[in-house]
Scaffold this motif. Structure first.
Motif, short mmCIF file in Angstrom:
data_model
loop_
_atom_site.label_atom_id
_atom_site.label_comp_id
_atom_site.label_asym_id
_atom_site.label_seq_id
_atom_site.Cartn_x
_atom_site.Cartn_y
_atom_site.Cartn_z
N SER A 27 7.41 70.09 -17.13
CA SER A 27 7.83 71.25 -16.26
C SER A 27 9.06 70.87 -15.56
O SER A 27 9.11 70.48 -14.45
CB SER A 27 6.62 71.45 -15.44
OG SER A 27 5.43 71.76 -16.28
N ILE A 28 10.19 70.79 -16.21
CA ILE A 28 11.34 70.35 -15.35
C ILE A 28 12.33 71.60 -15.05
O ILE A 28 12.64 72.60 -16.07
CB ILE A 28 12.17 69.88 -16.52
CG1 ILE A 28 11.36 68.39 -16.99
CG2 ILE A 28 13.64 69.31 -15.87
CD1 ILE A 28 11.91 67.48 -17.91
N PHE A 29 12.76 71.64 -13.96
CA PHE A 29 13.95 72.53 -13.47
C PHE A 29 15.14 72.04 -13.72
O PHE A 29 16.07 72.65 -14.24
CB PHE A 29 13.68 73.02 -12.06
CG PHE A 29 14.87 73.66 -11.56
CD1 PHE A 29 15.84 73.37 -10.76
CD2 PHE A 29 14.69 75.35 -11.82
CE1 PHE A 29 16.69 74.22 -10.11
CE2 PHE A 29 15.73 76.07 -11.33
CZ PHE A 29 16.72 75.61 -10.32
N SER A 30 15.29 70.58 -13.23
CA SER A 30 16.60 70.18 -13.60
C SER A 30 16.45 68.74 -13.32
O SER A 30 15.51 68.08 -12.72
CB SER A 30 17.53 70.47 -12.50
OG SER A 30 17.40 69.92 -11.14
N VAL A 31 17.20 67.82 -14.00
CA VAL A 31 17.48 66.28 -14.14
C VAL A 31 18.65 65.73 -13.30
O VAL A 31 19.58 66.15 -13.77
CB VAL A 31 17.28 65.77 -15.30
CG1 VAL A 31 16.98 64.34 -15.29
CG2 VAL A 31 16.23 66.18 -16.15
N ASP A 32 18.33 65.08 -12.47
CA ASP A 32 19.43 64.45 -11.55
C ASP A 32 19.87 63.11 -12.05
O ASP A 32 20.29 63.19 -13.39
CB ASP A 32 19.20 64.55 -10.13
CG ASP A 32 19.08 66.10 -9.32
OD1 ASP A 32 18.35 66.05 -8.48
OD2 ASP A 32 19.55 67.12 -10.08
N THR A 33 20.12 62.25 -11.20
CA THR A 33 20.39 61.04 -11.89
C THR A 33 19.45 60.39 -12.96
O THR A 33 18.39 60.57 -12.69
CB THR A 33 20.45 59.92 -10.58
OG1 THR A 33 21.56 60.32 -9.58
CG2 THR A 33 20.93 58.59 -11.00
N MET A 34 20.04 59.88 -13.81
CA MET A 34 19.27 59.17 -14.79
C MET A 34 19.75 57.66 -14.95
O MET A 34 21.00 57.34 -14.91
CB MET A 34 19.42 59.79 -16.25
CG MET A 34 18.97 61.49 -16.28
SD MET A 34 18.82 61.98 -17.85
CE MET A 34 17.31 61.71 -18.34
N GLY A 35 19.01 56.85 -15.34
CA GLY A 35 19.48 55.50 -15.49
C GLY A 35 18.63 54.46 -16.43
O GLY A 35 17.62 55.02 -16.87
N TRP A 36 19.13 53.41 -16.79
CA TRP A 36 18.38 52.42 -17.44
C TRP A 36 18.18 51.24 -16.76
O TRP A 36 19.34 50.59 -15.83
CB TRP A 36 19.25 52.10 -18.76
CG TRP A 36 19.10 53.10 -20.01
CD1 TRP A 36 20.13 54.16 -19.80
CD2 TRP A 36 17.96 53.25 -20.82
NE1 TRP A 36 19.65 54.81 -20.89
CE2 TRP A 36 18.51 54.36 -21.16
CE3 TRP A 36 16.91 52.65 -21.22
CZ2 TRP A 36 17.56 54.88 -22.58
CZ3 TRP A 36 15.99 53.27 -22.13
CH2 TRP A 36 16.61 54.35 -22.70
N TYR A 37 17.05 50.57 -16.73
CA TYR A 37 16.81 49.28 -15.88
C TYR A 37 16.22 48.43 -17.09
O TYR A 37 15.87 48.87 -18.04
CB TYR A 37 15.85 49.39 -14.85
CG TYR A 37 16.39 50.54 -13.65
CD1 TYR A 37 16.54 51.50 -13.69
CD2 TYR A 37 16.67 49.64 -12.22
CE1 TYR A 37 17.21 52.36 -12.70
CE2 TYR A 37 17.06 50.26 -11.52
CZ TYR A 37 17.52 51.80 -11.41
OH TYR A 37 17.73 52.43 -10.44
N ARG A 38 16.25 47.02 -16.63
CA ARG A 38 15.57 46.13 -17.60
C ARG A 38 14.86 45.01 -16.90
O ARG A 38 15.21 44.72 -15.52
CB ARG A 38 16.56 45.56 -18.49
CG ARG A 38 17.65 44.62 -17.78
CD ARG A 38 18.79 44.21 -18.94
NE ARG A 38 19.76 43.32 -18.26
CZ ARG A 38 20.75 42.84 -18.86
NH1 ARG A 38 21.04 43.50 -20.16
NH2 ARG A 38 21.73 42.18 -18.12
N ILE A 51 23.88 57.26 -14.45
CA ILE A 51 24.63 58.45 -14.54
C ILE A 51 24.30 59.69 -13.69
O ILE A 51 22.99 59.96 -14.06
CB ILE A 51 25.01 58.57 -16.13
CG1 ILE A 51 25.77 59.75 -16.46
CG2 ILE A 51 23.73 58.95 -16.62
CD1 ILE A 51 26.52 59.85 -17.60
N ILE A 52 24.95 60.19 -13.16
CA ILE A 52 24.66 61.48 -12.32
C ILE A 52 24.96 62.67 -13.28
O ILE A 52 25.54 62.59 -14.48
CB ILE A 52 25.54 61.50 -11.24
CG1 ILE A 52 26.88 61.74 -11.15
CG2 ILE A 52 25.26 60.35 -10.03
CD1 ILE A 52 27.50 62.16 -9.94
#
Length: 120
Positions: A27-38, A51-52
């Motif tokens: 149930s998504i309206f919007s996705v803001d910052t996305m990223g990768w961690y390890r 990435i914004i």
């Protein structure tokens, strides 16, 4: 409910490439910052790249020039192209995203993690 599902981990030789992807669903309206961690064995989880929504990016010094983060906003998906992989890149890679749900709540989510192993 929101889920992040990662794909693309595996075993590769040093100098090789892998591409990770992570799709947000629910149930998504919007996705803001996305990223990768390890997180490597015995070490703390660390930022790899973020990435914004507008496309600006930030990378850990250890991966600059080798990894590229990108996103497809229409698919709520983030990618991590990893080139010139080194044994020290071996870790479990986690996707992370700030997601505004259909109820307008902004929450942070993690994926389940995908193993990347680089052999020397």
């Amino acid at each position: 409910q929101v889920q992040l599902v990662e794909f693309g981990g595996g075993l590769v030789q040093a100098g090789g490439s892998l591409k990770l992807s992570c799709a947000a669903s629910g149930s998504i309206f919007s996705v803001d910052t996305m990223g990768w961690y390890r997180q490597a064995p015995g070490k703390q989880r660390e930022l790899v790249a973020v990435i914004i929504k507008g496309g600006s990016t930030n990378y850990a010094d250890s991966v600059k020039g080798r990894f590229t983060i990108s996103r497809d906003n229409a698919k709520n998906t983030v990618y991590l192209q990893m080139n010139s992989l080194k044994p020290e890149d071996t870790a479990v890679y986690y996707c992370n995203a700030d997601v505004r749900s259909s109820s307008m709540r902004l929450l942070n989510y993690w994926g389940q993690g995908t193993q990347v192993t680089v052999s020397s």
